[in-house]
Each structure stands twice: as structure tokens, then as C-alpha cells.
Scaffold this active site. Sequence first.
Site, mmCIF file in Angstrom:
data_model
loop_
_atom_site.group_PDB
_atom_site.id
_atom_site.type_symbol
_atom_site.label_atom_id
_atom_site.label_comp_id
_atom_site.label_asym_id
_atom_site.label_seq_id
_atom_site.Cartn_x
_atom_site.Cartn_y
_atom_site.Cartn_z
ATOM 1 N N GLU A 36 -5.613 68.850 72.071
ATOM 2 C CA GLU A 36 -6.423 68.289 70.984
ATOM 3 C C GLU A 36 -5.534 67.578 69.975
ATOM 4 O O GLU A 36 -4.336 67.853 69.902
ATOM 5 C CB GLU A 36 -7.222 69.403 70.302
ATOM 6 C CG GLU A 36 -6.340 70.520 69.768
ATOM 7 C CD GLU A 36 -7.132 71.707 69.200
ATOM 8 O OE1 GLU A 36 -8.083 72.149 69.851
ATOM 9 O OE2 GLU A 36 -6.779 72.167 68.109
ATOM 10 N N LYS A 80 -3.373 66.527 66.894
ATOM 11 C CA LYS A 80 -2.721 67.235 65.791
ATOM 12 C C LYS A 80 -2.955 66.418 64.530
ATOM 13 O O LYS A 80 -2.480 65.286 64.413
ATOM 14 C CB LYS A 80 -1.228 67.392 66.057
ATOM 15 C CG LYS A 80 -0.522 68.171 64.958
ATOM 16 C CD LYS A 80 0.892 68.530 65.356
ATOM 17 C CE LYS A 80 1.520 69.518 64.403
ATOM 18 N NZ LYS A 80 1.553 69.105 63.011
ATOM 19 N N ASP A 123 -2.764 65.195 60.765
ATOM 20 C CA ASP A 123 -1.729 65.188 59.733
ATOM 21 C C ASP A 123 -2.371 65.520 58.389
ATOM 22 O O ASP A 123 -2.667 64.642 57.587
ATOM 23 C CB ASP A 123 -1.067 63.802 59.703
ATOM 24 C CG ASP A 123 0.309 63.876 59.076
ATOM 25 O OD1 ASP A 123 0.730 64.983 58.701
ATOM 26 O OD2 ASP A 123 0.947 62.814 58.950
ATOM 27 N N TYR A 142 -10.440 74.335 63.895
ATOM 28 C CA TYR A 142 -9.857 74.400 65.236
ATOM 29 C C TYR A 142 -9.342 75.787 65.617
ATOM 30 O O TYR A 142 -8.821 75.970 66.714
ATOM 31 C CB TYR A 142 -8.756 73.353 65.425
ATOM 32 C CG TYR A 142 -7.661 73.360 64.372
ATOM 33 C CD1 TYR A 142 -6.862 74.463 64.165
ATOM 34 C CD2 TYR A 142 -7.431 72.218 63.588
ATOM 35 C CE1 TYR A 142 -5.866 74.455 63.207
ATOM 36 C CE2 TYR A 142 -6.438 72.210 62.632
ATOM 37 C CZ TYR A 142 -5.653 73.335 62.447
ATOM 38 O OH TYR A 142 -4.680 73.326 61.497
ATOM 39 N N LYS A 180 4.828 65.988 69.680
ATOM 40 C CA LYS A 180 4.811 64.999 68.598
ATOM 41 C C LYS A 180 4.885 63.569 69.133
ATOM 42 O O LYS A 180 5.527 63.313 70.155
ATOM 43 C CB LYS A 180 6.016 65.233 67.660
ATOM 44 C CG LYS A 180 6.004 66.565 66.932
ATOM 45 C CD LYS A 180 4.892 66.679 65.964
ATOM 46 C CE LYS A 180 5.167 66.715 64.514
ATOM 47 N NZ LYS A 180 6.256 67.119 63.819
ATOM 48 N N CYS A 184 29.326 52.014 38.821
ATOM 49 C CA CYS A 184 27.953 52.487 38.752
ATOM 50 C C CYS A 184 27.071 51.424 38.097
ATOM 51 O O CYS A 184 27.399 50.950 37.008
ATOM 52 C CB CYS A 184 27.925 53.783 37.937
ATOM 53 S SG CYS A 184 26.276 54.306 37.506
ATOM 54 N N CYS A 238 25.892 52.640 34.431
ATOM 55 C CA CYS A 238 26.726 52.854 33.237
ATOM 56 C C CYS A 238 28.068 52.156 33.300
ATOM 57 O O CYS A 238 28.835 52.210 32.350
ATOM 58 C CB CYS A 238 26.921 54.347 32.996
ATOM 59 S SG CYS A 238 28.058 55.119 34.155
ATOM 60 N N CYS A 285 29.075 58.126 40.941
ATOM 61 C CA CYS A 285 29.470 57.662 39.623
ATOM 62 C C CYS A 285 30.295 58.752 38.961
ATOM 63 O O CYS A 285 29.941 59.924 39.023
ATOM 64 C CB CYS A 285 28.204 57.388 38.804
ATOM 65 S SG CYS A 285 28.532 57.232 37.049
ATOM 66 N N CYS A 309 26.469 58.582 31.772
ATOM 67 C CA CYS A 309 25.604 57.780 32.647
ATOM 68 C C CYS A 309 24.125 58.121 32.414
ATOM 69 O O CYS A 309 23.734 59.280 32.547
ATOM 70 C CB CYS A 309 25.976 58.050 34.101
ATOM 71 S SG CYS A 309 24.952 57.129 35.250
HETATM 72 S S1 IVH Z 1 -3.200 75.276 65.531
HETATM 73 C C1 IVH Z 1 -1.211 79.155 65.260
HETATM 74 N N1 IVH Z 1 -4.187 72.897 65.882
HETATM 75 O O1 IVH Z 1 -0.073 71.750 62.292
HETATM 76 C C2 IVH Z 1 -1.215 77.728 65.079
HETATM 77 N N2 IVH Z 1 -2.689 73.221 64.084
HETATM 78 O O2 IVH Z 1 2.729 72.202 62.587
HETATM 79 C C3 IVH Z 1 -2.284 77.303 64.193
HETATM 80 N N3 IVH Z 1 -2.314 71.241 62.735
HETATM 81 O O3 IVH Z 1 -0.023 74.579 60.277
HETATM 82 C C4 IVH Z 1 -2.400 75.891 64.127
HETATM 83 N N4 IVH Z 1 -3.654 69.913 63.839
HETATM 84 O O4 IVH Z 1 -1.689 72.722 59.699
HETATM 85 C C5 IVH Z 1 -3.371 73.662 65.145
HETATM 86 N N5 IVH Z 1 -5.154 70.859 66.279
HETATM 87 C C6 IVH Z 1 -4.380 71.615 65.557
HETATM 88 C C7 IVH Z 1 -3.685 71.116 64.441
HETATM 89 C C8 IVH Z 1 -2.846 71.955 63.734
HETATM 90 C C9 IVH Z 1 -2.833 70.019 62.813
HETATM 91 C C10 IVH Z 1 -1.341 71.653 61.734
HETATM 92 C C11 IVH Z 1 -1.594 72.976 61.074
HETATM 93 C C12 IVH Z 1 -0.364 73.776 61.348
HETATM 94 C C13 IVH Z 1 0.641 72.715 61.583
HETATM 95 C C14 IVH Z 1 1.812 73.202 62.379
#
Ligand code: IVH
Length: 706
Positions: free
Chosen positions: A134, A136, A138, A246, A334, A428, A431, A446, A452
Site C-alpha cells: 500500500e 506510504k 508522507d 491503515y 522507499k 566572513c 563581519c 568566521c 560577527c
Molecule cells: S504502518 C507498525 N503504513 O510511516 C508500523 N505506516 O516510517 C505502523 N506511514 O510512522 C505504520 N504510510 O507514520 C504504515 N501505509 C502505511 C504508512 C505508514 C505512512 C508512516 C507512519 C509511520 C512511518 C514509518
Amino acid sequence: MSGENTTDPLAGIDVGALTEEQAVAELERLAREIAEHDRDYHQLDAPTISDAEYDALRRRNRAIETRLPGLVRDDSPSRRIGAAPAQGFRKVRHAQPMLSLDNAFDDEEVAGFYGRIRRFLGLDGDAAVDVVAEPKIDGLSAALLYEDGELVRGATRGDGATGEDVTNNLCVTGDVPRRLSGRGIPKRLEVRGEVYMRREDFLALNRAQENAERQVFANPRNAAAGSLRQLDPAITETRPIRFFGYAWGEASDPIADTLWEARQRLEEWGFTLNEPARRCKVLEAALDHYRNLEEARATLPFDIDGVVYKVDRLDWQNRLGTVSRSPRWAVAHKFPAEKARTVLKSIGIQVGRTGMLTPVARLEPVTVGGVVVSNATLHNEDEIERKDVRPGDTVVVQRAGDVIPQIVTVVRERRPKGAKPFVFPDVCPECGSAAVREEDEVARRCTGGLICPAQAVERLRHFVGRNAFDIEGIGEKQILAFWGKGLVKEPADLFTLESRDGDGEIDPPLCDWEGWGETSVHNLFAAIDRRRDIGIERFLYALGIRHVGQATARLLSRRYETLDRFLEAMAEARDRDSEAYRGLVDVDGIGRKVAEVIVEFFAEPHNGRAIGDLRDRVRVRDAEPVESGSEIAGKTVVFTGTLETVTRAEAKARAEALGAKVSGSVGAKTDYVVAGPGAGSKLKKAQELDVTVLSEAEWFALIGAP
Ligand code: IVH
């Protein structure tokens, strides 16, 4: 916070090559830096380094700890998740810790994740492991507690164990159901998920903020975090934040057998799910979903920075459990950083609070991953040279899922004719003092610390601090006020405040300033007066010379005894062949690198003038003789745990006055460990190494005090 610490020379040494002593120092640095970054990210919503850089710091910390497990600190980042909660909200202790995710950066690391799961569960190498893949998101995670289907509490993650109670704000967050509906809802259920902001909402919010001359946010994540953590829910209500569910924490009844079904339950009960998600039977399917999402990334309405793979079977999740701060059953794959091309118009120099000169690329504005970028860090002069970046160049800029963009490469074919290499300044820009590079350092700094403007507030704050001039009633707030009104620009100005106030030069007079009044002004002047007589050791420390902490100031004051003798020697030491220079280098515990910095500091004429002005107003006492013949002279002592009759600073000063060396870590050379209540790993280490451990009372009996 500044990324300046990363110029630490140890940072460049491979983990395997670190000596134990270096490893101790490196772990200390990493703990400090990571804690600062955590605070910047979680509490101030203003990270100063990229996620990738942050991950690298954590990885290095972990690698050193794996190699030398005996050195793991009580405050090690691997024992913490995120930052402690900010002030202002009630604290909430999570019934089950809110974990973080381990990262995978390529297909191989994802395969490694599958391999670990199979090994842990004792499955065949080709046994099917269904995972849910799923997006991730941000954003920032939050936990919503429902009792009998009613939302009763909402909290942020905080440090994983304790978060902030933001119920009122989550109540007004889009997609957060106040009441759940449907069948099979557990009596008590904590749903976890991500608070985030859609990209278009973020851009509109920033436009509105800009029009109202309010803070604009660097990215949707920061905007969501800043909006959720408003103390006034009425403000949060105006902010377009949303929530994806989630996961869950405590649940009084089982929700389902698999994550896939659990997601369906969450949706039925009223939550919005983070889509598109896919249940994958094989690794290739998971990677396929990853690539599809990577392609679709820019077209999604919200920022995602990867794909999370989670084992589908919940009984397996249970068996797999967690390892330190992350579950074994999930991993975040990632995405690589987002990139764009643009033209570098010029290179500017910023001077940080500690005097470090940082080159900044001024760019033709360009959109990278939905954010307009017009500046990028160039780190230091070596980096400019290494990448051969020149004003006028077309460059590739990247945002690694974060805030401060970086220059990846120069597009050489597009270099305009006559583009000249950048010459890094050796003065610098703030200053005019000399800017020098220390041995083994990448940064240029500096040397005009005392005058400064870029460093002034930091230096003055240090100057009045407890271990320096210790002027009661003056802290950062007062320094900022005096500085802001141009009243105190350098240390000597503090000592003329009273006369200037009396002469009517300060208008309005201090006692009419908001929050001051006659008594506090009187007390302030009295506190300043009390410090017109100061020991040389505090005086030298107060100057804020780089590398001259309390211990070095003490060494210097013992060696030279009077300020006159010291200044004379420093003047002579400018000639590196002189007796005076050799004398300084030879002071036990100083060495050439520190000596260089000290000599440069006193060679800078601006500093000489500022010290002269200061000496016109204060009397500097000569060094006090060292008590000799003590039982502990020459011994190394470590204090750990809580001391009950004196402060740590006092115990340290007392031990040092008796000629002992006080260290922060236990090693083979430690003679005594003085352990109070709450002592942890240092005490353990001392026992392992068979170092004499004393209670506080035994310690005082040994030194014949207090
Ligand atoms: S599961 C036990 N699912 O990513 C793990 N986290 O880098 C619980 N996050 O703290 C998180 N999308 O804030 C999970 N689909 C997703 C997510 C997700 C974003 C975030 C979450 C977590 C952080 C970790």
C-alpha cells in the site's frame, strides 16, 4: 538546529575502523544530532536535513552499536522513536507503542525482507507469503481511540511511547469519523493511520498564508503536522487535513484474520483507506505494484514516499513481532529522490550561528515533486569543487522526500562559455573577519566570534550562561531583545547598559519595557555588577572560542595563570615557529588543531578590540592554585546516575580541582565510577571492566568532602 555538526572529522571514518574511544565520541555525536533532528522534525515541523541523510545517521549509529554493543548509550537513538512530545498538549501514553518502519531501498532489500520472514517463521524458501502493498503516505501518524464506536481520544505518535492529546483537533479533521457505524465494531478500538494534506490543498493554504504574511510551509507533510498541532482547534478546522486509516493498536475483539480483511472492516466502519493497495501473492507482484505507484506518483493527489509491504496474515504478524523500533512483518520500500533540471544563478554564502560559512545555490525556481525550489545547499567548498559547480551552470536538483534540496550534478554540455569556477571567500561576508578552515575540517568558519552579527546572539547567550559569566536574569530572550534594539552587540556592551540607561541613551528606559519594571531592572544591573570580577577560567570559556570548553579553559588558565601572560603568549604564537606556539601545543590535552583555532581567534583584530573593551569593564582574576596531594589527582572518574547532594557540574568541578579527569564514558582507563540512583549502562560497563564503583557517600569520603 544546524547541520554543522556533520563536519565532525570522525563522521568520515568507516565504522569498522573506529577505535573504541572514537566510537564512544561518535555515538555521543550521533545521539545528539539525531535527537536534534527528531526535535526539528516532530516538534518544530521544520527538518533541516533530508530523510536520506537522517536515515544514514541512524544506520551509522546502528552499525557502531552492532559492532560494539557494550557502548550502547542509555539515550541511544535506537532505543527511541521520534521526539518527545511538545509542550502545550496533554500527554498520552500509548497502550501499545507506535512503531516505525524499517526501510528498503532496492529490490534486493525487499527480497531480504521476505527471506527474513520465511526464516523466522520456519517456512520453505519458496513458501507463499501474502503481503499487502500500500502507498506510504508522507504525513504523520495518529491514533484514534473509539469506545462503543465513539471517538474518545486522538493522539500523535510523539516518541512512540508517549504522544500528544490532539483529540479536539482530530475531531475537526476531514475523514476522521466521530462515530463508527456498521457491524462487529470492537467495544474498544484504537485505529491508527496517517494525517496528511492533499497537494492542491497545501498549495492553496500556502497562498493564503503568504497573503496574510504568515508562515508558509515547506511541504504538505509539514503543513499537516503544523495544522494538527495547533493549540486552537478553530485554526485546525480551517486547515484542510485528512486521515487515512491503515492499522490499529488495541482492540477488545479481533478484527479479522488478515490485514486485507481488516482494511475492509475499517472502510465499512467509516475510514478512508490509503489506496491503491494490492494483496500480492509473490514478491514480483509486490515490486510490480511499487513500480506502478512510482509511475503514478506525480498524478496522485497526495505525496507518497514509497510503498509499505505488510504480511497479510495477522497470526503471522503476531508471531513475527517487533525488533527494536520496527515490526518484523512490514517494510517501507522507499522511492528514489525526485529530480529536476534548472539553472544556478549564483552562489551565496550563509553564516550560521556558530560561524560556519555555508554555500547556497540560488536557482532559477523549478518544481521538484510538487514543491517550488529556488535554493539548494552546496554543503561546503570541497563539494563545490568536487562537483565543479559554477554560476550559470545547468544543474540537476533533487528533493529526497524532504525539505532542503540538493544539487546532484552539473549538466556539463550546457555550461555557458566563460563560466568561471566559484572562489570561496576567505573573509566572513557578515563581519569581514577572516574565515579559516581548520585542519581535517571541510567547513570554513568566521573567526570574528565576538563581533560577527550572524553569531552574536549565540555568542552572547553563551557569554552570560551558567558556566561562563553566569549573569542571572539574562537568557536568550533578553539577549534577543537587547540585540534586536541594537543595545548589546558584543559582550562589553552588557557592562555599559546601566550607565547608558541612566544617561537616557536607552529610549524608552529599560524599566518601561514590557515585562521589566523597576525591580527587575535593578536586579539585572546588580547581577551584571556582581560579575565585574571574574576568574580567568570562566573568562576564557565565556569568549566562546571553538573547541575551548570548560576543560580547555581550565587547562589554559592553569598553564598561563594570568590573562596578560596568556594574551601575550597568544600574540607571540602567531609565529608558528615561536616558543609560545610550541608551548600552547604542548599543553596537555590541547594539541595542534585546538591550538590553531585559539591562535586564529586572538589574531583576529576585531576580537582583540572586543576583548580590550571588555577588559576595560571587568577585572579578570588570576587562576586559583590547584589543590595537590589528593588521593584522586591524575585519576579518571565517571559520574553516572543521579547525584543526591550536589549537582553534576559541582561534582565535576570539585573532582577536577583535585586534579582528576572527569570523563563521560567508561573505558579501560577509568579509575572510578561514581554511581547514583538510576545508573544504567555505564554502571554495567564498569562492572564488566572491573572498575571500582563508588556510591556518592563513598566518593565524598574518598575526597574528604563535601
Ligand atoms: S504502518 C507498525 N503504513 O510511516 C508500523 N505506516 O516510517 C505502523 N506511514 O510512522 C505504520 N504510510 O507514520 C504504515 N501505509 C502505511 C504508512 C505508514 C505512512 C508512516 C507512519 C509511520 C512511518 C514509518
